[in-house]
Design a protein around this motif. Structure first.
Motif, mmCIF file in Angstrom:
data_model
loop_
_atom_site.group_PDB
_atom_site.id
_atom_site.type_symbol
_atom_site.label_atom_id
_atom_site.label_comp_id
_atom_site.label_asym_id
_atom_site.label_seq_id
_atom_site.Cartn_x
_atom_site.Cartn_y
_atom_site.Cartn_z
ATOM 1 N N GLU A 91 -6.034 -8.403 2.959
ATOM 2 C CA GLU A 91 -5.773 -8.179 4.377
ATOM 3 C C GLU A 91 -6.065 -9.415 5.206
ATOM 4 O O GLU A 91 -5.508 -9.613 6.272
ATOM 5 C CB GLU A 91 -6.597 -7.000 4.890
ATOM 6 C CG GLU A 91 -6.088 -5.656 4.381
ATOM 7 C CD GLU A 91 -6.988 -4.515 4.820
ATOM 8 O OE1 GLU A 91 -8.035 -4.797 5.458
ATOM 9 O OE2 GLU A 91 -6.651 -3.346 4.547
ATOM 10 N N LEU A 119 -7.830 -5.264 -1.943
ATOM 11 C CA LEU A 119 -7.090 -4.945 -0.726
ATOM 12 C C LEU A 119 -7.749 -5.562 0.491
ATOM 13 O O LEU A 119 -7.089 -6.101 1.376
ATOM 14 C CB LEU A 119 -6.984 -3.425 -0.546
ATOM 15 C CG LEU A 119 -5.984 -2.705 -1.450
ATOM 16 C CD1 LEU A 119 -6.069 -1.211 -1.229
ATOM 17 C CD2 LEU A 119 -4.570 -3.195 -1.151
ATOM 18 N N GLN A 163 0.811 -1.216 0.000
ATOM 19 C CA GLN A 163 0.000 0.000 0.000
ATOM 20 C C GLN A 163 0.848 1.271 0.000
ATOM 21 O O GLN A 163 0.337 2.353 -0.276
ATOM 22 C CB GLN A 163 -0.944 -0.017 1.207
ATOM 23 C CG GLN A 163 -1.877 -1.207 1.224
ATOM 24 C CD GLN A 163 -2.866 -1.154 2.363
ATOM 25 O OE1 GLN A 163 -3.216 -0.085 2.851
ATOM 26 N NE2 GLN A 163 -3.335 -2.318 2.800
#
Length: 304
Positions: free
Chosen positions: A302, A298, A276
């Motif tokens: 995670e 994303l 990121q």
């Protein structure tokens, strides 16, 4: 002393046992019922314990299989990383830099004419205008049937139209320096990067090296497997003296890229979509491809 038989004490041979009172019989009955209920409950609990034990053993076997697969991927990465570290430790300042290392298979791709090109072309690697025809021919060819038996460092998988458009923009629109949207998964991004490596190998032979940045061992393991599959590589092709090097830390990657430039070679930096934050020093190099993940990707990454 009186001789009256009625007053004589009872003899031991004829004791009198009093009958139990009603409340005693009721208490005994309740105790027996409770005992029976407890025995039944114990039997049920033992049966449940047996079932739970079987479920635990079956569940553990399934979980162990999943854990074993992840550990195998991490082990593959760790073994490769340790081998790379050993090779690097043996080469640090122990031999003159003029000594040639084992040639990469990429040099078999380059022709004599390409080998005679001045290294000034490396400094201008971001300008692919003169190679536009070759690049678009290769991208068009990648869209055909996969060549599973192609030589190492040649693309063995089919590149779809969106991947070809992405690389067309990256080569000819961004000059080999820019971010592109992620293709939705790490394996697809590895396919796109493999196509770029195949083209760069044809243009620059062994004078460039691919550096992949992904901050987790599992992600690097996916990159290694993806590039191996798409380019027909072996473990020996991943290391400091080979075509591809994997990094968890940006500072180590930047240091390696600096050393390559000092030797007149070209670093090609690939940044995983899970990163990121991009370190600014990476942007100083002439060839870098950053995959930018969408919000959904994303969030899914995670939980990796």
């Amino acid at each position: 002393m009186s001789d009256d038989p009625s007053q004589a004490s009872p003899t031991p041979d004829s004791p009198e046992i009093p009958s139990p009172a009603p409340w005693q019989e009721l208490a005994l009955t309740e105790l027996q019922q409770q005992r029976t209920a407890l025995l039944e409950e114990i039997r049920q609990l033992e049966a449940r314990r047996g079932l739970i034990q079987k479920e635990i053993e079956a569940s553990f076997a399934g979980q162990a299989d999943g854990v074993a697969r992840r550990l195998k991927g991490f082990q593959d990465y760790l073994v490769g990383a340790l081998q790379d570290l050993a090779v690097a430790a043996e080469q640090v300042e122990l031999v003159p830099q003029q000594v040639l290392v084992q040639p990469s298979p990429l040099d078999q791709i380059s022709t004599t004419a390409e080998a005679s090109q001045p290294l000034a072309a490396v400094a201008a690697a971001g300008l692919f205008g003169p190679d536009e025809v070759l690049i678009r021919e290769r991208l068009a060819g990648f869209g055909g049937q996969p060549d599973f038996y192609a030589d190492p460092w040649q693309l063995r998988r089919t590149l779809d139209a969106s991947g070809a458009a992405l690389l067309d923009d990256w080569f000819l629109g961004q000059g080999g320096r820019g971010a592109q949207p992620s293709c939705g998964s790490r394996s697809r991004n590895a396919l796109v990067a493999a196509a770029a490596i195949a083209i760069l190998g044809e243009l620059y032979g062994e004078r460039f090296q691919t550096l992949v940045l992904a901050s987790q061992p599992e992600r690097l393991g996916e990159w290694r497997r993806g590039l191996q599959d798409c380019l027909g590589l072996s473990r020996e092709d991943f290391g400091p003296s080979s075509g591809i090097v994997l990094f968890e830390r940006a500072d180590a990657l930047v240091e390696r890229a600096d050393r390559l430039e000092e030797r007149g070679e070209l670093p090609f930096i690939v940044v995983d979509a899970g990163e990121q934050v991009i370190e600014i020093p990476i942007l100083q190099f002439p060839l870098w491809l950053v995959f930018a993940a969408g919000p959904g990707e994303l969030m899914a990454d995670e939980t990796y």
